[in-house]
Design a protein around this motif. Structure first.
Motif, PDB file in Angstrom:
ATOM      1  N   SER A 153      83.440  73.719 -53.441  1.00  0.00           N
ATOM      2  CA  SER A 153      82.065  74.438 -52.764  1.00  0.00           C
ATOM      3  C   SER A 153      82.592  75.794 -52.254  1.00  0.00           C
ATOM      4  CB  SER A 153      81.805  73.433 -51.481  1.00  0.00           C
ATOM      5  OG  SER A 153      81.107  74.084 -50.741  1.00  0.00           O
TER       6      SER A 153
ATOM      7  N   ARG B  92      77.454  65.886 -50.255  1.00  0.00           N
ATOM      8  CA  ARG B  92      76.125  66.103 -50.782  1.00  0.00           C
ATOM      9  C   ARG B  92      75.721  67.411 -50.001  1.00  0.00           C
ATOM     10  NH1 ARG B  92      72.072  63.687 -53.103  1.00  0.00           N
ATOM     11  NH2 ARG B  92      73.090  61.426 -53.301  1.00  0.00           N
ATOM     12  N   ARG B  93      75.954  67.547 -48.860  1.00  0.00           N
ATOM     13  CA  ARG B  93      75.485  68.975 -48.043  1.00  0.00           C
ATOM     14  C   ARG B  93      76.043  70.099 -48.516  1.00  0.00           C
ATOM     15  NH1 ARG B  93      79.018  71.118 -44.456  1.00  0.00           N
ATOM     16  NH2 ARG B  93      80.766  69.924 -44.263  1.00  0.00           N
ATOM     17  N   LEU B  94      77.405  70.055 -49.088  1.00  0.00           N
ATOM     18  CA  LEU B  94      78.025  71.308 -49.669  1.00  0.00           C
ATOM     19  C   LEU B  94      77.028  71.993 -50.742  1.00  0.00           C
ATOM     20  CD1 LEU B  94      81.632  69.964 -49.590  1.00  0.00           C
ATOM     21  CD2 LEU B  94      80.448  71.518 -47.939  1.00  0.00           C
TER      22      LEU B  94
ATOM     23  N   PHE C 152      77.988  61.979 -48.004  1.00  0.00           N
ATOM     24  CA  PHE C 152      76.941  62.743 -47.255  1.00  0.00           C
ATOM     25  C   PHE C 152      77.525  63.981 -46.967  1.00  0.00           C
ATOM     26  CE2 PHE C 152      75.374  58.319 -46.647  1.00  0.00           C
ATOM     27  CZ  PHE C 152      73.818  58.631 -47.036  1.00  0.00           C
ATOM     28  N   LEU C 153      79.010  64.111 -46.576  1.00  0.00           N
ATOM     29  CA  LEU C 153      79.464  65.303 -46.322  1.00  0.00           C
ATOM     30  C   LEU C 153      79.728  66.093 -47.515  1.00  0.00           C
ATOM     31  CD1 LEU C 153      82.356  64.131 -43.878  1.00  0.00           C
ATOM     32  CD2 LEU C 153      80.400  65.472 -43.296  1.00  0.00           C
TER      33      LEU C 153
ATOM     34  N   ASN D 171      84.782  68.334 -43.526  1.00  0.00           N
ATOM     35  CA  ASN D 171      85.241  67.370 -44.511  1.00  0.00           C
ATOM     36  C   ASN D 171      86.844  67.151 -44.290  1.00  0.00           C
ATOM     37  OD1 ASN D 171      82.834  68.945 -45.775  1.00  0.00           O
ATOM     38  ND2 ASN D 171      83.213  67.191 -47.260  1.00  0.00           N
TER      39      ASN D 171
END
Length: 323
Positions: free
Chosen positions: A197, A173-175, A170-171, A204
């Protein structure tokens, strides 16, 4: 040569969807990937065969249905998960130049790779506790480490690995990935992917460091304390034969601990505190903890455990085994 590789990667990148990544493999050694794949393939094959073989031997023999060997079964199973989450894709990359991995596939590989690493650390801690009870509390061993308690330890190992690594995908995926989609690695390592990213990856890095301290840091301290108490207890034993027997069992476990922690520690440090682009040496050494521990763990236990040796001999040469 490097210019042609760069052009190939750019054209490959242009044909990819935004939901895909490219695994570059080992930077600077692309021309040798086919040859590198040969030892990797054979190590993977050996790992699979010896782990599955030892699991079947332990399952087959009721004499091995003891806490120490049940914990060993957990370690072998998790090692198989760790290998199968990375090595097949790595071999396909090296041999057939299949570099593309989907975004979802990358997150899935990331989760299983890091989750299995946390689980390995937890199992090593449980095995250290097993040795502590066996040496320092031998009369209470059977009452402390029952099969029910071992099952609960196994459940805790799975839950700990899941809860610690569940935020990683999830960390990532948000990037926002608005630059390169080329991962400077042979698999989807958390920070190696996050570095691509164009957004801040401070969260992260902080979470990765926190998770490492809560897992490797805490486990290493607890293991060190347990072995310090074991060493004190061993020196108090009157019988030289008893000291040798206890010492050989603990040395086996200590070798497995060092084999698991040292490459993992190097990989963790090199990814987080190295440069933006990983070197070939960093990639090769960071892959060691994916290949060597799962391959050598069952071999080390097989060579050091007389009970396992007896069961192997019983399987292949039953007439030579003394009952």
């Amino acid at each position: 040569m490097s210019l042609s590789i760069s052009r190939t990667m750019k054209s490959f990148s242009a044909n990819l969807s935004s939901s895909s990544f490219i695994l570059i493999g080992i930077p600077g050694l692309e021309d040798f990937h086919v040859w590198i794949a040969i030892p990797v393939f054979f190590m993977y094959l050996i790992t699979f065969l010896v782990n599955v073989g030892l699991l079947l031997i332990i399952k087959r023999s009721k004499r091995l249905h003891q806490p120490m060997y049940l914990l060993l079964c957990m370690l072998l199973l998790v090692d198989l998960i760790k290998c199968n989450s990375t090595l097949p894709k790595m071999i396909l990359l090296f041999w057939f130049n299949l570099r593309e991995i989907s975004f979802e596939g990358c997150l899935l590989q990331m989760f299983f790779t890091h989750c299995s690493s946390v689980m390995v650390s937890s199992i090593l801690l449980a095995m250290a506790f097993d040795r502590y009870v066996a040496v320092c509390q031998p009369l209470r061993y059977s009452t402390i480490l029952t099969n029910t308690r071992i099952a609960k330890i196994g459940l805790l190992v799975v839950m700990r690995g899941f809860l610690m690594i569940f935020p990683h995908p999830f960390l990532v995926r948000r990037l926002l990935f608005c630059r390169s989609h080329v991962i400077q690695h042979t698999y989807c390592e958390h920070i190696a992917v996050a570095k691509l990213s164009c957004a801040s990856i401070k969260i992260n890095i902080i979470y990765g460091l926190t998770a490492a301290l809560l897992v490797i840091g805490v486990d290493a301290v607890c293991i060190a304390v347990s072995y310090a108490m074991i060493i004190i207890a061993v020196f108090r034993l009157q019988s030289r034969e008893a000291r040798h027997k206890v010492g050989s069992t603990c040395v086996t476990h200590a070798c497995v601990i060092l084999l698991s922690y040292l490459p993992a520690l190097f990989s963790f440090i090199s990814q987080r505190f190295g440069g933006h682009k990983a070197t070939s040496t960093q990639i090769i050494l960071s892959n060691l903890y994916l290949i060597l521990p799962p391959m050598l763990n069952p071999i080390i236990y097989g060579m050091m455990s007389k009970e396992i040796q007896r069961n192997i001999q019983k399987l292949f040469c039953p007439q030579k085994v003394k009952y």
